[in-house]
Design an enzyme around this catalytic site. Structure first.
Site, mmCIF file in Angstrom:
data_model
loop_
_atom_site.group_PDB
_atom_site.id
_atom_site.type_symbol
_atom_site.label_atom_id
_atom_site.label_comp_id
_atom_site.label_asym_id
_atom_site.label_seq_id
_atom_site.Cartn_x
_atom_site.Cartn_y
_atom_site.Cartn_z
ATOM 1 N N ASP A 58 0.245 4.947 2.023
ATOM 2 C CA ASP A 58 -0.393 5.318 3.110
ATOM 3 C C ASP A 58 -1.319 6.618 2.619
ATOM 4 O OD1 ASP A 58 0.823 3.806 4.812
ATOM 5 O OD2 ASP A 58 2.473 5.268 5.180
ATOM 6 N N HIS A 88 0.814 -1.120 0.005
ATOM 7 C CA HIS A 88 0.005 0.088 -0.235
ATOM 8 C C HIS A 88 0.827 1.340 -0.018
ATOM 9 C CE1 HIS A 88 1.008 -0.584 4.002
ATOM 10 N NE2 HIS A 88 0.823 0.804 4.353
ATOM 11 N N HIS A 104 4.724 0.381 0.207
ATOM 12 C CA HIS A 104 5.434 -0.544 1.366
ATOM 13 C C HIS A 104 4.612 -1.767 1.866
ATOM 14 C CE1 HIS A 104 3.700 3.005 3.578
ATOM 15 N NE2 HIS A 104 3.486 1.985 4.246
ATOM 16 N N ARG A 162 5.443 7.002 14.370
ATOM 17 C CA ARG A 162 5.157 7.396 13.097
ATOM 18 C C ARG A 162 4.583 8.749 12.736
ATOM 19 N NH1 ARG A 162 1.397 4.875 8.352
ATOM 20 N NH2 ARG A 162 -0.085 6.786 8.393
HETATM 21 FE FE FE2 Z 1 1.841 1.879 5.801
#
Ligand code: FE2
Length: 280
Positions: free
Chosen positions: A103, A101, A256, A271
């Site tokens: 993000d 995917h 990723h 993150r």
């Molecule tokens: Fe991700």
């Protein structure tokens, strides 16, 4: 590109480099940061080892790339710093990002990128793979590229509803509220990177639902074909996490996949996501 202030060690010929000689816990000079940013554009995902980031230094470094995204509607966050998502997995919370995917493509302005910090890393397993979506696009035939010209696809947040991991996605009411806030978005199937000017494929198997103006069957077949391309190892780099490692990726030109093989062991990552622009 020549780098004078940082040491860049490519991890493969197509994508990924480790950067050495930088301490991200301290403010970076403009010239050093410019080299890091250039390395990001050249390698698409860059890695730093053995860093010690507190929320302030993490925010400061991510903030040098651009404005930070508001808190993610589903991910748990640090109470003191809600723009820091806490990605925590253990026996009760199995990892779910072992699917290719990009993000947050369900936003009208999907993120420029993310800065992901490895806080607690299992002894073995849990690698993350990234793929170069310029290379995926370049691998298409001229006829295929022509066919994709001008096509747009719809991306939706809906997939989070199928997950059992997120409290605020568990019941239909809460999910439909979030869908109202983040309605499905249409993006070009092939986008032109705003900095490099190069074209990359911009559909992913997680969030992309269908191609506009196409029969569903044809759209499913084309998306399936395109999304499968990312699985080719020649387009990828695979990163082995260690405690204190930091990954920064250009979310506009990569996908990723977080390998879930460490489950049921514990892992914690933090993150920060950097705001992007409307894909063109
Ligand atoms: Fe991700």
């Amino acid at each position: 590109m020549k780098y004078d202030l940082i040491h860049v060690r490519p991890l493969g010929p197509v994508i990924g480099a480790e950067i050495h000689g930088v301490d991200l816990s301290k403010p970076l000079g403009e010239a050093t940061f410019k080299e890091i940013e250039a390395a990001l554009h050249e390698y698409l995902v860059i890695f730093f080892r053995d860093q010690t980031l507190d929320p302030e230094s993490h925010m400061r470094f991510a903030g040098q790339f651009g404005d930070l995204e508001p808190p993610h509607p589903f991910f748990p966050k640090l109470e003191s710093h809600p723009q820091i998502s806490v990605l925590e997995n253990d026996e009760a919370r199995p990892p779910e990002t072992n699917i290719w995917h990009t993000d947050v493509t369900w936003r009208d302005k999907p993120p420029l990128g993310s800065v992901l910090y490895g806080v607690d890393i299992p002894e073995i397993g849990g690698d993350t793979l990234w793929a170069n979506m310029y290379a995926v696009y370049d691998s298409l035939s001229e006829q295929e590229k022509e066919r994709l010209e001008g096509l747009r696809a719809v991306h939706s947040i809906e997939v989070f509803g199928a997950s059992g991991n997120y409290e605020n996605a568990k019941d239909d009411g809460a999910l439909s509220e979030i869908l109202k806030q983040y309605p499905p978005r249409s993006h070009p199937v092939v986008r032109t990177h705003p900095v490099t000017g190069a074209k990359c494929l911009f559909v992913n198997a997680t969030f992309t639902q269908y191609i506009e103006g196409m029969e569903r069957q044809e759209s499913d077949a084309l998306l399936g074909y395109l999304c499968d391309k990312v699985k080719t190892p020649e387009f990828q780099v695979r990163f082995n996490w260690t405690k204190g490692a930091v990954a920064v990726w250009d979310n506009r030109a990569t996908q990723h996949y977080a390998v879930a093989d460490y489950w049921p062991n514990y892992r914690r990552m933090q993150r920060i996501t950097i705001s992007g622009d409307v894909p063109q």
